[in-house]
Design an enzyme around this catalytic site. Structure first.
Site, short mmCIF file in Angstrom:
data_model
loop_
_atom_site.label_atom_id
_atom_site.label_comp_id
_atom_site.label_asym_id
_atom_site.label_seq_id
_atom_site.Cartn_x
_atom_site.Cartn_y
_atom_site.Cartn_z
N ARG A 1 35.48 18.44 -8.13
CA ARG A 1 35.27 17.68 -6.89
C ARG A 1 36.48 16.79 -6.63
O ARG A 1 36.77 15.90 -7.44
CB ARG A 1 34.01 16.82 -7.03
CG ARG A 1 33.64 15.99 -5.81
CD ARG A 1 32.42 15.13 -6.12
NE ARG A 1 31.29 15.90 -6.60
CZ ARG A 1 30.24 15.38 -7.23
NH1 ARG A 1 30.17 14.08 -7.45
NH2 ARG A 1 29.27 16.16 -7.65
N HIS B 1 33.38 14.84 -12.19
CA HIS B 1 33.65 16.13 -11.55
C HIS B 1 35.12 16.27 -11.18
O HIS B 1 35.65 17.39 -11.15
CB HIS B 1 32.81 16.26 -10.27
CG HIS B 1 31.39 16.68 -10.50
ND1 HIS B 1 31.02 18.00 -10.65
CD2 HIS B 1 30.25 15.97 -10.58
CE1 HIS B 1 29.70 18.08 -10.81
NE2 HIS B 1 29.22 16.85 -10.79
N ASP C 1 27.46 21.23 -11.85
CA ASP C 1 26.06 21.08 -11.47
C ASP C 1 25.50 22.49 -11.25
O ASP C 1 26.05 23.25 -10.44
CB ASP C 1 25.92 20.28 -10.18
CG ASP C 1 26.39 18.84 -10.31
OD1 ASP C 1 26.35 18.31 -11.43
OD2 ASP C 1 26.79 18.26 -9.29
N GLU D 1 20.21 13.35 -14.53
CA GLU D 1 20.25 14.50 -13.63
C GLU D 1 20.18 15.78 -14.46
O GLU D 1 21.14 16.12 -15.16
CB GLU D 1 21.53 14.49 -12.79
CG GLU D 1 21.66 13.26 -11.89
CD GLU D 1 23.00 13.18 -11.17
OE1 GLU D 1 23.10 12.39 -10.21
OE2 GLU D 1 23.94 13.91 -11.56
N HIS E 1 23.27 18.36 -14.37
CA HIS E 1 24.64 17.87 -14.53
C HIS E 1 25.10 17.99 -15.99
O HIS E 1 24.46 17.44 -16.90
CB HIS E 1 24.67 16.41 -14.07
CG HIS E 1 25.98 15.72 -14.20
ND1 HIS E 1 26.71 15.31 -13.11
CD2 HIS E 1 26.70 15.33 -15.29
CE1 HIS E 1 27.81 14.69 -13.51
NE2 HIS E 1 27.82 14.70 -14.84
#
Length: 233
Positions: free
Chosen positions: A104, A148, A155, A212, A215
């Site tokens: 990301r 990320h 994910d 999460e 993740h």
């Protein structure tokens, strides 16, 4: 004498030009140099399903995120090769991988932070954070710096042989304690599915994030202190 002088000047200017070009290359593109160490997971794992949410509108912001110029999953080579082991192990059990996000860019993280600070924009609240105020999202769920951006975090979820997602008890990117891996409200079968994903990932060297279930970060990270910003394309 004039020819010799011109040759010397020309040679000196050429040397300076090369030196400046080399300096510019070193100073301007250190992250781009590392870009070659990232691979396209879609090409490496053609059987994996890609649902890159931040390329489209179905995400908590409600529109495409800056830095996602293609619906691709990019990962550092080390993490990508480990993920291939996950897919092989999952296939033995009749399962597959569905990937939501990988590398990301920092500019995408900045986009998230701008969104979370815009308290009037609550268009996606019902789906993604129904039980929390938007002012509660910064920190545990949305950070100013994301793992990320280092290229080792992913994910994802599991799908059955027909491509249907296993029931994990909450959808991807639902900001709620219900998404905590061990939340007490999920059913035994949902917990078993979460633990199946967790086991497959940890066996391949990925560390989970307890808040999460989707993740995971490959350990050790190739660049634990770097936040890359090249676009996904």
């Amino acid at each position: 004498m004039a020819f010799t002088h011109l040759y010397s000047v020309s040679k000196s200017m050429a040397f300076v030009s090369v030196a400046l070009l080399g300096a510019a290359s070193v100073n301007a593109t250190p992250q781009e140099d590392k870009r070659s160490e990232f691979v396209d997971v879609g090409a490496l794992l053609p059987n994996a399903m890609l649902d890159i949410r931040y390329f489209g509108h179905h995400n908590f912001v409600g529109k495409p995120i800056e830095g996602y110029n293609a619906p691709k999953c990019l990962l550092h080579t080390s993490a990508a090769n480990a993920l291939k082991k996950v897919q092989n192990a999952a296939q033995i059990e009749g399962l597959g991988l569905k990937i939501f996000d990988c590398y990301r860019p920092q500019r995408a993280v900045n986009h998230f932070v701008r969104w979370v600070n815009d308290l009037e924009d609550t268009r996606t609240k019902a789906e993604f954070y129904p039980n929390l105020g938007k002012d509660q999202l910064l920190g545990d769920y949305i950070a100013a710096k994301s793992g990320h951006s280092r290229g080792s975090t992913i994910d994802l979820t599991l799908v059955d042989s027909k491509g249907k997602e296993l029931d994990m008890g909450s959808p991807f990117d639902m900001f709620d304690t219900l998404s905590n891996t061990d939340d007490s409200r999920i059913s035994p079968s949902q917990k078993a599915n979460r633990y199946k994903l967790k086991q497959l990932m940890t066996d391949a060297g990925f560390a989970p994030y307890s808040m999460e279930w989707w993740h995971f970060t490959y350990q050790p990270q190739a660049y634990p202190a770097t936040y890359f910003d090249f676009v996904v394309e």
